[in-house]
Design an enzyme around this catalytic site. Structure first.
Site, PDB file in Angstrom:
ATOM      1  N   LYS A 102       0.851  -1.205   0.000  1.00 20.16           N
ATOM      2  CA  LYS A 102       0.000   0.000   0.000  1.00 20.16           C
ATOM      3  C   LYS A 102       0.878   1.244   0.000  1.00 20.16           C
ATOM      4  O   LYS A 102       1.916   1.270   0.682  1.00 20.16           O
ATOM      5  CB  LYS A 102      -0.896  -0.044   1.257  1.00 20.16           C
ATOM      6  N   SER A 134      -9.174   2.068   2.853  1.00 18.87           N
ATOM      7  CA  SER A 134      -8.239   2.787   2.020  1.00 18.87           C
ATOM      8  C   SER A 134      -7.216   1.875   1.321  1.00 18.87           C
ATOM      9  O   SER A 134      -6.495   2.361   0.449  1.00 18.87           O
ATOM     10  CB  SER A 134      -7.514   3.847   2.842  1.00 18.87           C
ATOM     11  N   SER A 135      -7.156   0.580   1.691  1.00 19.19           N
ATOM     12  CA  SER A 135      -6.195  -0.284   0.990  1.00 19.19           C
ATOM     13  C   SER A 135      -6.852  -0.822  -0.283  1.00 19.19           C
ATOM     14  O   SER A 135      -6.763  -2.024  -0.587  1.00 19.19           O
ATOM     15  CB  SER A 135      -5.760  -1.451   1.902  1.00 19.19           C
ATOM     16  N   ILE A 147      -7.591   1.856  10.123  1.00 18.01           N
ATOM     17  CA  ILE A 147      -7.994   2.560  11.357  1.00 18.01           C
ATOM     18  C   ILE A 147      -9.517   2.518  11.490  1.00 18.01           C
ATOM     19  O   ILE A 147     -10.066   2.767  12.550  1.00 18.01           O
ATOM     20  CB  ILE A 147      -7.495   4.029  11.386  1.00 18.01           C
ATOM     21  N   GLY A 148     -10.183   2.204  10.360  1.00 18.62           N
ATOM     22  CA  GLY A 148     -11.648   2.155  10.395  1.00 18.62           C
ATOM     23  C   GLY A 148     -12.170   1.183   9.359  1.00 18.62           C
ATOM     24  O   GLY A 148     -13.236   1.404   8.789  1.00 18.62           O
ATOM     25  N   GLY A 149     -11.370   0.135   9.069  1.00 11.40           N
ATOM     26  CA  GLY A 149     -11.836  -0.881   8.117  1.00 11.40           C
ATOM     27  C   GLY A 149     -11.011  -0.955   6.853  1.00 11.40           C
ATOM     28  O   GLY A 149     -11.350  -1.704   5.935  1.00 11.40           O
ATOM     29  N   SER A 150      -9.946  -0.212   6.777  1.00  9.83           N
ATOM     30  CA  SER A 150      -9.212  -0.076   5.504  1.00  9.83           C
ATOM     31  C   SER A 150      -8.534  -1.341   5.002  1.00  9.83           C
ATOM     32  O   SER A 150      -8.125  -1.384   3.842  1.00  9.83           O
ATOM     33  CB  SER A 150      -8.177   1.038   5.615  1.00  9.83           C
TER      34      SER A 150
HETATM   35  C1  LIG Z   1     -23.356   4.833  12.739  1.00  9.87           C
HETATM   36  C2  LIG Z   1     -22.612   5.504  11.728  1.00  9.87           C
HETATM   37  C3  LIG Z   1     -21.351   6.094  12.153  1.00  9.87           C
HETATM   38  C4  LIG Z   1     -20.174   5.937  11.284  1.00  9.87           C
HETATM   39  C5  LIG Z   1     -19.062   6.791  11.740  1.00  9.87           C
HETATM   40  C6  LIG Z   1     -18.015   7.072  10.822  1.00  9.87           C
HETATM   41  C7  LIG Z   1     -17.448   8.435  10.843  1.00  9.87           C
HETATM   42  C8  LIG Z   1     -17.427   8.980   9.479  1.00  9.87           C
HETATM   43  C9  LIG Z   1     -16.245   9.735   9.108  1.00  9.87           C
HETATM   44  C10 LIG Z   1     -15.393   9.411   8.191  1.00  9.87           C
HETATM   45  C11 LIG Z   1     -15.417   8.179   7.417  1.00  9.87           C
HETATM   46  C12 LIG Z   1     -14.318   7.312   7.758  1.00  9.87           C
HETATM   47  C13 LIG Z   1     -14.151   6.204   6.785  1.00  9.87           C
HETATM   48  C14 LIG Z   1     -13.076   5.321   7.280  1.00  9.87           C
HETATM   49  C15 LIG Z   1     -12.518   4.449   6.205  1.00  9.87           C
HETATM   50  C16 LIG Z   1     -11.343   3.683   6.632  1.00  9.87           C
HETATM   51  C17 LIG Z   1     -10.169   4.539   7.042  1.00  9.87           C
HETATM   52  C18 LIG Z   1      -8.943   3.712   7.367  1.00  9.87           C
HETATM   53  O1  LIG Z   1      -9.011   2.650   7.944  1.00  9.87           O
HETATM   54  N1  LIG Z   1      -7.739   4.257   7.055  1.00  9.87           N
HETATM   55  C19 LIG Z   1      -6.489   3.583   7.243  1.00  9.87           C
HETATM   56  C20 LIG Z   1      -5.348   4.416   7.726  1.00  9.87           C
HETATM   57  O2  LIG Z   1      -5.516   5.581   8.101  1.00  9.87           O
HETATM   58  O3  LIG Z   1      -4.237   3.860   7.761  1.00  9.87           O
END
Ligand SMILES: CCCCCCCC/C=C\CCCCCCCC(=O)NCC(=O)O
Length: 614
Positions: free
Chosen positions: A171, A246-247, A267-270
């Site tokens: 990545k 993001s990956s 960090i949030g499912g990437s």
């Molecule tokens: C009940 C609904 C609430 C959902 C809350 C989410 C907050 C929304 C804000 C932003 C969206 C974030 C999307 C995250 C995608 C994955 C990011 C990730 O894992 N990045 C990897 C890294 O930073 O290395």
């Protein structure tokens, strides 16, 4: 006291004297509103001019680099695709081998390393024209040189290199010596990594061969995969769909068969979103177990919800190999700041029957029919192997995604992301978020008041976190609440005797291109386990059927704007891959991998086959 008298009160004497002597004092006093208005206009003009200058500079820099990047990529593609030393039949045969067979053939000399890397380079060059997952190919001469070095190694010595000759995709946010980790942001173009990240270095030392870097969404805080430097990555199962993020470049590369083994971050499912949407496997380890050095993220410095690196692979065997490497002596030497927790082979191989909690929905986000069916099929498979499946309810499930996650990643009010992207061309997906985060605090507060009335509760709660935390005290309170919450969840697991949890990773299959921008809430099923910092992996289980589609037409509730976006993406989704998510207690990646492997061995999911030779 008038505003002017307040101003003169705080003014240094020397300034006041000077103003009086030039009769400015009375001039300003008499025209105070005009002076203040003029100052405001001057400030705005200065800010705007500054913005335009920076924007022009960044545009120039990006356009120049884009030409160079495109030329380099085109040349690489031409060279590897016209390589007569490897035929398309051989490319098909090698790139469709499963991870275990490929590793074995490389180690026992049945396949030469140079042949294998040429096969994956050629497959990547061809599939990249369809799905655009490559940021930069690693210099073909360097790859060839390392491959030849490995081929020269006697078969009897190859045991010291468990990843002997396996091509590795990386990545773009990882440091790879000599390449840029831009995160899709122009400001980072030209910042060349001086050395490999500890992960890339250890995987390489153990025999893997980095051969491409893969695409990301701008700033990494998204599950689309587009940026103004490298463009849009699409899903190999259906190019009108998102590959996730993001990956996302990793997901598309492995999903299309152009790679079998890759490095991502989450960090949030990437890791889990692209793995699920591209029909491959991935694990997000416990943050803290894996070195964080040399990996760039969307919210650096923030330690409440931490990003972590982790592997994606065509099968769970690849994930096991990566986790072994990350928990090895070599890794602890590379980065002595991580705990010396060696890979627990006993836990991986244990046959102990487990108690596995299962849930299909949690929190405010609804789940489609195929996502529920994938979890149900996984539960049945695990039950048939002697595990006890029990219903599990995560306490206060909505807290993770509506409170802790957004409060943590936007704890700085988005300052890091806004600065990183100031004056840059914004990708479609991240633009509204960056514009919101860029507003002055007073405007954010006013807007958030309006939002509270206009938007459904949970979404308003999430959006309001754009203000950032008000004080260090608030940050500490939040941290304390999170720690208490984590320990409550752990004690629930203990008192219920739960070893693992099975749940959906995403409520829907790969979304139509562009839709994630309107449905960020879809990440809630992944985000939960980042907030709790439990390891979580995904295994592809099934594919969406037309019966699933029909069921959703009737039953998927269009209860608000977010759900309407999710629902419209379910039309024409038949055939897309669906995964199940397995979660274990912190630092028990080996147990998670054991369950993932058991699941994988029983389901009949077939990876995407896209033969090049017809
Ligand atoms: C009940 C609904 C609430 C959902 C809350 C989410 C907050 C929304 C804000 C932003 C969206 C974030 C999307 C995250 C995608 C994955 C990011 C990730 O894992 N990045 C990897 C890294 O930073 O290395």
């Amino acid at each position: 006291m008038t505003v002017w008298s307040k101003l003169t009160y705080v003014m240094p004497d020397s300034v006041r004297d000077m103003m009086e002597s030039y009769e400015l004092y009375t001039g300003i006093q008499n025209n105070l509103p005009n002076v203040l208005a003029a100052a405001a206009v001057l400030y705005a003009v200065w800010k705007l001019t500054n913005f335009v200058i920076i924007k022009r500079k960044l545009n120039k820099k990006r356009e120049a680099s884009k030409i160079q990047i495109q030329k380099a990529k085109a040349k690489w593609c031409e060279v590897v695709d016209s390589d007569s030393r490897i035929t398309l039949e051989e490319v098909d045969r090698i790139t469709s081998m499963n991870f275990a067979d490929l590793t074995k053939s490389l180690k026992d000399g049945g396949l030469k390393v140079v042949t294998v890397v040429r096969a994956f380079q050629r497959k990547a060059a061809i599939e990249n024209q369809n799905f655009n997952f490559i940021c930069m190919p690693i210099d073909a001469d360097d790859v060839e040189e390392y491959a030849r070095e490995l081929d020269a190694m006697p078969v009897s010595d190859r045991g010291s290199k468990p990843l002997f000759g396996i091509p590795l995709s990386v990545k773009e946010n990882e440091d790879v010596e000599g390449y840029c980790a831009t995160l899709g942001c122009t400001r980072r173009l030209g910042v060349i990594s001086e050395k490999n990240s500890p992960r890339v270095q250890v995987l390489k030392d153990l025999g893997a061969i980095p051969f491409i870097t893969t695409n990301v969404p701008q700033g990494l805080l998204s599950f689309s995969c587009a940026n103004p430097i490298y463009g849009v990555t699409t899903n190999p199962w259906n190019a009108k769909r998102e590959p996730g993020g993001s990956s996302g470049g990793e997901g598309a590369a492995i999903g299309s068969g152009a790679s079998v083994f890759g490095l991502g971050s989450d960090i949030g499912g990437s890791i889990r979103i692209p793995a699920s949407w591209n029909g491959v496997t991935g694990i997000k380890p416990t943050a803290g177990r894996i070195s964080a050095v040399g990996r760039h993220t969307s919210s650096p410095g923030q330690t409440m919800v931490k990003a972590t690196a982790g592997p994606l692979a065509s099968t769970v065997d690849g994930l096991i190999m990566a986790m072994r490497a990350f928990s090895s002596k070599q890794m602890f030497l590379e980065d002595p700041s991580i705990p010396q927790q060696f890979f627990n082979e006993e836990e991986l191989l244990s046959q102990r029957p487990l108690t596995i909690g299962v849930y299909y929905t949690a929190g405010p986000v609804e789940v489609c029919a195929a996502a529920k069916r994938a979890v149900k099929e996984a539960a049945d498979v695990l039950a048939s192997r002697g595990h006890k499946i029990v219903p599990y309810e995560l306490r206060d499930a909505e807290l993770c995604s509506t409170k802790f996650f957004p409060a943590a990643v936007f704890g700085d009010g988005g300052a890091h992301l806004v600065n990183l992207l100031y004056g840059d061309e914004l990708s479609h997906d991240i633009s509204p978020l960056i514009k919101l985060l860029s507003l002055p605090l007073l405007l954010k507060k006013a807007l958030n008041k309006i939002i509270s009335f206009a938007v459904v509760d949970y979404a308003a709660e999430v959006i309001k976190k754009n203000e950032g935390v008000a004080s260090v005290n608030d940050w500490c309170i939040l941290q304390r609440e999170l720690q208490e919450y984590i320990h409550l969840v752990i004690s629930d697991w203990k008192s219920d005797g739960i070893d693992a949890v099975l749940c959906p990773p995403m409520p829907v299959p790969a979304m139509p291109l562009g839709d994630p921008q309107l449905a960020k809430s879809a990440v809630s099923y992944c985000v939960t386990w980042n907030v709790l910092n439990f390891p979580a992996g995904v295994v592809p289980v099934t594919r969406v059927t037309s019966a699933d589609e029909e069921a959703d037409k009737k039953n998927f509730p269009p209860k608000d704007m977010f759900h309407r976006v999710l629902k419209r993406g379910l039309t024409d989704s038949a055939g897309l891959p669906m995964a199940a998510q397995i979660v274990t207690l912190p630092y028990h990646e080996e147990l998670c991998l054991r369950i993932m492997k058991e699941l994988e061995s029983e389901v009949s999911f077939q990876p995407l086959q896209r033969p090049l030779h017809t």
